[in-house]
Motif scaffolding. Structure first.
Motif, PDB file in Angstrom:
ATOM      1  N   ASP A   1       0.861  -1.114  -0.058  1.00  0.00           N
ATOM      2  CA  ASP A   1      -0.201   0.033   0.170  1.00  0.00           C
ATOM      3  C   ASP A   1       0.826   1.295   0.002  1.00  0.00           C
ATOM      4  O   ASP A   1       0.614   2.360   0.466  1.00  0.00           O
ATOM      5  CB  ASP A   1      -1.156   0.085   1.286  1.00  0.00           C
ATOM      6  CG  ASP A   1      -0.312  -0.226   2.525  1.00  0.00           C
ATOM      7  OD1 ASP A   1       0.893   0.023   2.562  1.00  0.00           O
ATOM      8  OD2 ASP A   1      -0.856  -0.009   3.335  1.00  0.00           O
TER       9      ASP A   1
ATOM     10  N   TRP B   1       7.688   1.588  11.474  1.00  0.00           N
ATOM     11  CA  TRP B   1       7.326   1.775  10.012  1.00  0.00           C
ATOM     12  C   TRP B   1       8.691   1.404   9.186  1.00  0.00           C
ATOM     13  O   TRP B   1       9.580   2.266   9.259  1.00  0.00           O
ATOM     14  CB  TRP B   1       6.505   2.723   9.650  1.00  0.00           C
ATOM     15  CG  TRP B   1       6.236   2.724   8.306  1.00  0.00           C
ATOM     16  CD1 TRP B   1       4.896   2.303   7.705  1.00  0.00           C
ATOM     17  CD2 TRP B   1       6.744   3.717   7.226  1.00  0.00           C
ATOM     18  NE1 TRP B   1       4.939   2.453   6.450  1.00  0.00           N
ATOM     19  CE2 TRP B   1       6.020   3.287   6.009  1.00  0.00           C
ATOM     20  CE3 TRP B   1       7.763   4.198   7.110  1.00  0.00           C
ATOM     21  CZ2 TRP B   1       6.228   3.667   4.615  1.00  0.00           C
ATOM     22  CZ3 TRP B   1       8.227   4.694   5.913  1.00  0.00           C
ATOM     23  CH2 TRP B   1       7.613   4.695   4.592  1.00  0.00           C
TER      24      TRP B   1
ATOM     25  N   LYS C   1      -5.170   4.427  10.481  1.00  0.00           N
ATOM     26  CA  LYS C   1      -5.684   5.196   9.301  1.00  0.00           C
ATOM     27  C   LYS C   1      -7.052   5.704   9.595  1.00  0.00           C
ATOM     28  O   LYS C   1      -7.924   5.240  10.104  1.00  0.00           O
ATOM     29  CB  LYS C   1      -5.711   4.189   8.394  1.00  0.00           C
ATOM     30  CG  LYS C   1      -4.454   3.507   7.805  1.00  0.00           C
ATOM     31  CD  LYS C   1      -4.567   2.670   6.431  1.00  0.00           C
ATOM     32  CE  LYS C   1      -3.359   1.996   6.040  1.00  0.00           C
ATOM     33  NZ  LYS C   1      -3.614   1.179   4.689  1.00  0.00           N
TER      34      LYS C   1
ATOM     35  N   LYS D   1     -10.171   3.860   7.987  1.00  0.00           N
ATOM     36  CA  LYS D   1     -10.605   2.687   8.618  1.00  0.00           C
ATOM     37  C   LYS D   1     -11.154   3.055   9.916  1.00  0.00           C
ATOM     38  O   LYS D   1     -12.061   2.354  10.229  1.00  0.00           O
ATOM     39  CB  LYS D   1      -9.352   1.839   9.083  1.00  0.00           C
ATOM     40  CG  LYS D   1      -8.616   1.145   8.101  1.00  0.00           C
ATOM     41  CD  LYS D   1      -7.716  -0.101   8.645  1.00  0.00           C
ATOM     42  CE  LYS D   1      -7.263  -0.855   7.527  1.00  0.00           C
ATOM     43  NZ  LYS D   1      -6.251  -1.960   7.914  1.00  0.00           N
TER      44      LYS D   1
ATOM     45  N   GLN E   1      -5.756   7.055   2.381  1.00  0.00           N
ATOM     46  CA  GLN E   1      -5.298   5.983   3.061  1.00  0.00           C
ATOM     47  C   GLN E   1      -3.926   6.583   3.628  1.00  0.00           C
ATOM     48  O   GLN E   1      -3.236   5.872   4.678  1.00  0.00           O
ATOM     49  CB  GLN E   1      -4.922   4.955   2.268  1.00  0.00           C
ATOM     50  CG  GLN E   1      -6.111   4.109   1.781  1.00  0.00           C
ATOM     51  CD  GLN E   1      -6.901   4.558   0.522  1.00  0.00           C
ATOM     52  OE1 GLN E   1      -6.622   5.808   0.045  1.00  0.00           O
ATOM     53  NE2 GLN E   1      -7.922   3.811   0.118  1.00  0.00           N
ATOM     54  N   ASN E   2      -3.292   7.775   3.072  1.00  0.00           N
ATOM     55  CA  ASN E   2      -2.301   8.457   3.644  1.00  0.00           C
ATOM     56  C   ASN E   2      -2.494   9.353   4.737  1.00  0.00           C
ATOM     57  O   ASN E   2      -1.457   9.790   5.254  1.00  0.00           O
ATOM     58  CB  ASN E   2      -1.549   9.239   2.558  1.00  0.00           C
ATOM     59  CG  ASN E   2      -0.938   8.430   1.469  1.00  0.00           C
ATOM     60  OD1 ASN E   2      -0.430   7.535   1.576  1.00  0.00           O
ATOM     61  ND2 ASN E   2      -1.180   8.861   0.156  1.00  0.00           N
TER      62      ASN E   2
ATOM     63  N   ARG F   1      -3.130   9.724   8.603  1.00  0.00           N
ATOM     64  CA  ARG F   1      -2.796   8.622   9.704  1.00  0.00           C
ATOM     65  C   ARG F   1      -2.969   9.507  10.895  1.00  0.00           C
ATOM     66  O   ARG F   1      -2.697  10.320  11.124  1.00  0.00           O
ATOM     67  CB  ARG F   1      -1.543   7.838   9.659  1.00  0.00           C
ATOM     68  CG  ARG F   1      -1.591   6.889   8.348  1.00  0.00           C
ATOM     69  CD  ARG F   1      -0.113   6.121   8.342  1.00  0.00           C
ATOM     70  NE  ARG F   1      -0.294   4.970   7.411  1.00  0.00           N
ATOM     71  CZ  ARG F   1      -0.465   3.832   7.653  1.00  0.00           C
ATOM     72  NH1 ARG F   1      -0.640   3.481   8.864  1.00  0.00           N
ATOM     73  NH2 ARG F   1      -0.474   2.739   6.690  1.00  0.00           N
TER      74      ARG F   1
ATOM     75  N   SER G   1       1.242  10.765   5.265  1.00  0.00           N
ATOM     76  CA  SER G   1       2.105   9.894   4.937  1.00  0.00           C
ATOM     77  C   SER G   1       2.330   9.805   3.434  1.00  0.00           C
ATOM     78  O   SER G   1       1.345  10.370   2.749  1.00  0.00           O
ATOM     79  CB  SER G   1       2.064   8.520   5.631  1.00  0.00           C
ATOM     80  OG  SER G   1       0.721   7.922   5.383  1.00  0.00           O
TER      81      SER G   1
END
Length: 216
Positions: free
Chosen positions: A31, A49, A99, A102, A140-141, A143, A166
């Motif tokens: 991802d 990470w 995220k 989510k 999705q970036n 966070r 991110s």
């Protein structure tokens, strides 16, 4: 290369990590742009990470991504980076595990909390101030380190989580305000794709285009 506020034992461990070890011991997720990522744990128990780049990527592109994200991290826009190995083609940084997408889906929210919309606008503006064009409005970036808190009416309430942007695999150096013109709009557009309302973000973007650009 290493950053501040990190154990020297962890840095020593980073120096020993190999691509083979990462591929064998960790589950990698596809991802991120130009590679895969995972979360590693050092012998003293700290989690970080890690991004494992494709084997055919040029070292210069790894360096560029590292430098641009680190630049963003120093003004509290992106997760901090601590280590880069051009030989193993990896970068290691702060683990910001949650995220936003989510969380919104899990809590069955249909609207992005306005406080988070304001933060996102502010982060894009900060990127402009340091000449970094993020160039990837995938939500999705976005966070967070803490979860969204719901009140008795099941609406988000304080304290709101601090968000980070991110994913700097497509980032570029730029003296122009592309984050305000494009990245911010892409974030708003992608919220809509997931049926999440972010009207405030659209309004802030539109006001910037009208008052920020046309006034010059």
């Amino acid at each position: 290369m290493d950053g501040d506020s990190i154990s020297s034992d962890d840095i020593d461990y980073f120096k020993t990590i190999t691509r083979k070890e990462i591929s064998s011991n960790y589950k990698l997720k596809k991802d991120v742009h130009n590679g895969e990522c995972t979360v590693i744990q050092t012998p003293i128990g700290n989690k970080y990470w890690l991004k494992l780049f494709s084997t055919d990527i040029e070292p210069g592109k790894i360096e560029m991504e590292y430098k641009l994200q680190l630049k963003a991290a120093k003004i509290s826009v992106a997760p901090y980076l601590y280590w880069m190995s051009l030989q193993e083609k990896i970068i290691i940084g702060e683990n910001v595990p949650i995220k936003l997408l989510k969380q919104l889906k899990r809590k069955k929210l249909k609207k992005v909390p306005f406080d988070i919309q304001i933060q996102l606008y502010s982060l894009c503006a900060r990127l402009v101030s340091i000449g970094v064009y993020h160039n990837n409005g995938a939500i999705q970036n976005i966070r967070m380190k803490t979860n969204i808190v719901l009140g008795e009416n099941r609406k988000p309430t304080e304290p709101f989580p601090r968000i980070y942007i991110s994913g700097y695999g497509l980032a570029q150096k730029s003296s122009k305000n592309m984050n305000m013109k494009k990245t911010l709009f892409d974030f708003a557009l992608n919220f809509g794709h997931y049926k999440l309302r972010s009207q405030g973000l659209y309004q802030m973007h539109n006001e910037y285009i009208v008052n920020g650009l046309n006034a010059k």
